[in-house]
Design an enzyme around this catalytic site. Structure first.
Site, PDB file in Angstrom:
ATOM      1  N   ARG A  69      26.655  15.850  27.005  1.00 18.05           N
ATOM      2  CA  ARG A  69      28.123  15.767  27.023  1.00 18.05           C
ATOM      3  C   ARG A  69      28.488  14.549  27.859  1.00 18.05           C
ATOM      4  NH1 ARG A  69      27.843  15.482  31.872  1.00 18.05           N
ATOM      5  NH2 ARG A  69      30.100  15.590  31.923  1.00 18.05           N
ATOM      6  N   ARG A 112      32.779  16.746  18.259  1.00 13.00           N
ATOM      7  CA  ARG A 112      33.742  16.822  19.361  1.00 13.00           C
ATOM      8  C   ARG A 112      34.809  15.742  19.144  1.00 13.00           C
ATOM      9  NH1 ARG A 112      31.644  17.524  25.268  1.00 13.00           N
ATOM     10  NH2 ARG A 112      33.738  18.442  25.398  1.00 13.00           N
ATOM     11  N   ASP A 266      37.439   9.859  28.823  1.00  8.37           N
ATOM     12  CA  ASP A 266      36.799  10.132  27.529  1.00  8.37           C
ATOM     13  C   ASP A 266      37.448   9.325  26.412  1.00  8.37           C
ATOM     14  OD1 ASP A 266      34.904  12.670  28.018  1.00  8.37           O
ATOM     15  OD2 ASP A 266      36.630  12.700  29.335  1.00  8.37           O
TER      16      ASP A 266
END
Ligand code: MRU
Length: 387
Positions: A69, A112, A266
């Site tokens: 991640r 994702r 992100d």
């Protein structure tokens, strides 16, 4: 970074038994690896587990279920996932090959939604693979591109450390003999990238330069990346730190106990709005109210050059509510999961929030610092002037 004295990246090539090891910079895909290794982060901080990924499905599962991640690592994993797709033995003619690649791109992109590195990596692989002529050349291009994505990520994170170090040094000079207190949220450490990390990179650089630093580590509910990953990283590197409940930062800032905050990102808009782990926005508000500088460290691979308005345009991942209802930890040396809520209480699990540029003091990028403004970001990245 080092784990028990051995250097690890978060993702690496595992030489195929019986084939020559061309895993670094070879370019001969006939001897290229058919296995990629990762640290399965779900087991940290209690166990250091290495996992082999051999199929696109392995990669998709590893990203969705968060064995890996963090924006940079998700991008690097997607890059290698596309390379593994290109190795499919049945994809021997161009039509079958193209179909397999298209399917892999869809599978990986769906894992994702928020970290833009994922689509950047998949799109970059698609462009490289399409540009090559034969299946063999396409495989070579995919390997070369996967390596480039990983290596560029590690290099960018290292440069972020160099650019962020003077910020910490300057504060340290104002308080000789006392540690510089840095607050960070979630894990924007080396585990979230290929190496070094973003928010942690200036911290490691300062610590390595002998500057006393102390890190306030937000635990980062619901998945506790701060408590389990950032704390593990910092402990490994010998950096003094204290884990705090997520709601503590504001209190610490009010009492002068935070010199600066550094977080990761992100997805960042070209105007400087920043999507980061849920709870970042509240820290930025508290920092603003208390005149605590709030920095966002990011490689340009997390900039989505196609958008300007973070609130309107950044997709916010919603994960399974059970991540909020349950919590994981070790009991008698074994990982256990326990229920926190009344059994029937519904829960909501928004994984990210957007911090508007006005609350960010500066962005720390691989090309240096800049205010979170489109014109200033473009001064650092002039090649992005055209959308
Ligand atoms: O859900 P995650 O763990 O993939 O979230 C990513 C993060 O660790 C953070 O948002 C981090 O601060 C940004 S650095 C990629």
């Amino acid at each position: 970074m080092l784990v028990d004295g051995q250097h690890y990246r978060t993702i690496w090539e595992h030489p195929t038994p019986g084939r020559p090891n061309t895993s670094r910079g070879g370019g001969d895909t006939s001897g290229g690896p058919d296995t990629i290794r990762i640290i399965d982060q779900r087991h940290l901080p209690f166990e250091f587990v290495i996992e082999d990924l051999k199929t696109v499905e392995d990669f998709a599962r590893a990203i969705t279920d968060m064995h890996v991640r963090g924006a940079g690592l998700i991008g690097a994993a997607a890059g290698y996932g596309m390379y593994i797709a290109a190795l499919l033995p049945e994809a021997t003619n161009i039509a079958a090959f193209d179909a397999a690649i298209e399917l892999a791109a869809k599978q990986l992109t769906a894992t994702r939604p928020t970290a833009v590195n994922l689509t950047h990596a998949v799109d970059r692989q698609l462009a490289a693979i399409t540009a090559a002529a034969s299946v063999q050349q396409k495989r070579q291009a995919a390997l070369h591109t996967a390596r480039a994505i990983a290596d560029e990520d590690a290099a960018a994170c290292s440069a972020i450390g160099n650019h962020g170090l003077p910020l910490i040094k300057k504060i340290s000079e104002r308080k000789p003999g006392q540690p510089v207190n840095v607050l960070t949220h979630c894990n924007a450490g080396w585990l979230a990238f290929v190496d070094h990390g973003t928010a942690t990179s200036p911290i490691y650089a300062a610590h390595d330069a002998g500057i006393p630093v102390h890190v306030w580590v937000d635990e980062t509910r619901p998945r506790n990346q701060g408590a389990s990953l950032t704390a593990w990283e910092l402990a490994n590197h010998g950096v003094p730190h204290t884990v705090i409940a997520d709601n503590t930062g504001g209190h610490l800032m009010q009492h002068g106990m935070v010199d600066l905050a550094i977080v990761g990102s992100d997805r960042t808009t070209r105007a400087g709005d920043v999507a980061n782990k849920i709870g970042t926005y509240l820290k930025a508000l508290a920092a603003h109210d208390n005149n605590v500088p709030f920095y966002v460290a990011l490689p340009s691979s997390t900039i989505d050059w196609s958008i300007t308005d973070g609130l309107a345009d950044i997709p916010i991942e919603q994960r399974h509510p059970d991540e909020v209802r349950f919590i994981q930890g070790a009991a008698n040396g074994k990982m256990e999961t326990v229920l926190l809520t009344p059994p029937d209480s519904p829960a909501a699990n928004y994984a990210f929030d957007v911090t508007p540029a006005r609350l960010v003091t500066a962005l720390i990028t691989e090309r240096g610092l800049c205010p979170p403004r489109e014109d200033k970001i473009l001064e650092l990245f002039p090649e992005r002037r055209q959308r």
